[in-house]
Scaffold this active site. Structure first.
Site, PDB file in Angstrom:
ATOM      1  N   THR A   1      86.311   6.480  79.620  1.00 21.08           N
ATOM      2  CA  THR A   1      85.101   7.203  79.244  1.00 21.08           C
ATOM      3  C   THR A   1      85.022   8.538  79.995  1.00 21.08           C
ATOM      4  OG1 THR A   1      84.033   5.085  78.848  1.00 21.08           O
ATOM      5  CG2 THR A   1      82.600   7.012  78.970  1.00 21.08           C
TER       6      THR A   1
ATOM      7  N   HIS B   1      76.144   1.274  75.586  1.00 23.41           N
ATOM      8  CA  HIS B   1      77.273   2.192  75.766  1.00 23.41           C
ATOM      9  C   HIS B   1      77.472   2.877  74.411  1.00 23.41           C
ATOM     10  CE1 HIS B   1      80.868   3.969  77.140  1.00 23.41           C
ATOM     11  NE2 HIS B   1      81.540   2.919  77.560  1.00 23.41           N
TER      12      HIS B   1
HETATM   13  C1  NCD Z   1      83.696  -0.765  78.692  1.00 25.17           C
HETATM   14  C2  NCD Z   1      82.504  -0.537  79.590  1.00 25.17           C
HETATM   15  O1  NCD Z   1      82.596   0.145  80.616  1.00 25.17           O
HETATM   16  O2  NCD Z   1      81.461  -1.041  79.216  1.00 25.17           O
HETATM   17  N1  NCD Z   1      84.768   0.088  79.014  1.00 25.17           N
HETATM   18  C3  NCD Z   1      84.866   1.314  78.419  1.00 25.17           C
HETATM   19  O3  NCD Z   1      83.998   2.158  78.576  1.00 25.17           O
HETATM   20  N2  NCD Z   1      85.918   1.547  77.621  1.00 25.17           N
HETATM   21  C4  NCD Z   1      84.111  -2.176  78.592  1.00 25.17           C
HETATM   22  C5  NCD Z   1      84.389  -2.945  79.848  1.00 25.17           C
HETATM   23  O4  NCD Z   1      84.349  -2.398  80.962  1.00 25.17           O
HETATM   24  O5  NCD Z   1      84.676  -4.130  79.726  1.00 25.17           O
END
Ligand code: NCD
Length: 299
Positions: free
Chosen positions: A49, A127
């Site tokens: 991210t 998210h």
């Molecule tokens: C996710 C999160 O941080 O919620 N990761 C991400 O942003 N790709 C999923 C996770 O951490 O399991």
């Protein structure tokens, strides 16, 4: 000013416009953000991210300021409130991307910020930008979203990616959802009530083999270790809901397997070579979706 805090911000028309813009970003993004600055503040670990937002900004001609591990290296460690931090950093940057372990902190940040704030994950809350790239991946790799059988698997209780994706899929009335989780980690009522409100057909199961065999899209997720107050409780679930090569072999030949990543052991590396595995493509699309978002917000 457009903050992206809540997944509910996006309706069907907004999603379609964003996906068209994402297609454009893959072809010819240009450098429309020259002279703009993005600040990233991550109070929780991140690889995709944070780095995809930063890469997106750089590719668009903009620049990035960041505090790696904001919990330890920003003034939060001295007791500064999120409101004061965003007031100050918002005077240095044109937009802020923030991840925080506590649900509700992003809404506080947005209320205090002089510039747009993007929620990069708030605790076990939401998210939104992950859900956007997940939908874009389904649209692109599964040949559309409407009418698909989509299994969301794993930790649906604490998983903000799973929660936000299920929320947004409610915008597609033709989809059928299978919510598959170990006993005790089922999807919360705030999301299932939304599915019922929108007339989405969904079923809940603890049977991973059944969910995988039915699915056109299998969206696997990690058991969210950091949300359990008790390590023993986490260990009770760890490894209990994994996609093995044997289970993947029972899937439809044109099904796709997604995962927001990082994975621990919930998708066997042996699955990576199967044609259904699309999680690395999905992570790559995240870059273009975030380019489209930044362009929409800052131009
Ligand atoms: C996710 C999160 O941080 O919620 N990761 C991400 O942003 N790709 C999923 C996770 O951490 O399991």
């Amino acid at each position: 000013m457009k903050h992206i805090i809540d997944t509910a911000l996006f309706d069907r028309a907004a999603l379609e416009a964003l996906f068209e813009k994402t297609d454009l970003m893959r072809r010819n993004p240009g450098t429309p953000l020259t002279g703009k600055i993005l600040a990233t503040l991550f109070y929780e670990p991140s690889t995709r991210t944070r780095l995809s937002f930063e890469a997106a900004m750089l590719k668009l001609g903009g620049q990035v300021i960041t505090t790696e591990n904001a919990k330890e290296f920003s003034s939060a460690a001295k007791g500064e409130t999120i409101e004061d931090t965003v007031r100050v950093v918002g005077a240095y940057a044109d937009a802020l991307v923030i991840r925080h372990p506590e649900e509700g902190t992003l809404a506080r940040a947005a209320a205090a910020s002089p510039v747009p704030v993007i929620n990069a994950g708030d605790g076990a809350g939401q998210h939104p930008t992950q859900a956007l790239l997940d939908l874009y991946t389904i649209r692109t790799e599964a040949g559309g979203i409407e009418d698909k059988i989509i299994a969301i698997l794993g930790d649906l209780h604490y998983g903000r990616a799973a929660r936000s994706l299920a929320y947004l899929l409610a915008e597609y009335p033709g989809v059928r959802l299978i919510l598959a989780s170990p006993e005790g980690l089922a999807m919360n009522e705030d999301i299932t009530s939304r599915l019922r409100e929108k007339g989405i057909q969904y079923e809940e199961t603890t049977d991973i083999a059944y969910a995988l065999a039915q699915a056109d899209v299998a969206y696997q997720t990690r058991i969210q270790k950091e949300r359990f107050s008790d390590e023993a409780e986490y260990l009770r679930f760890k490894g209990s809901f994994n996609i093995t090569a044997d289970l993947a072999a029972q899937m439809k030949s044109d099904a796709i397997i997604l995962h927001p990543l990082p994975r621990v052991d919930e998708i066997s590396p042996a699955v990576d070579v199967l044609p259904q595995a699309r999680y690395f493509t999905q992570a790559h699309y995240g870059l273009f979706v975030r380019m489209a978002l930044l362009t929409s917000m800052l131009t």
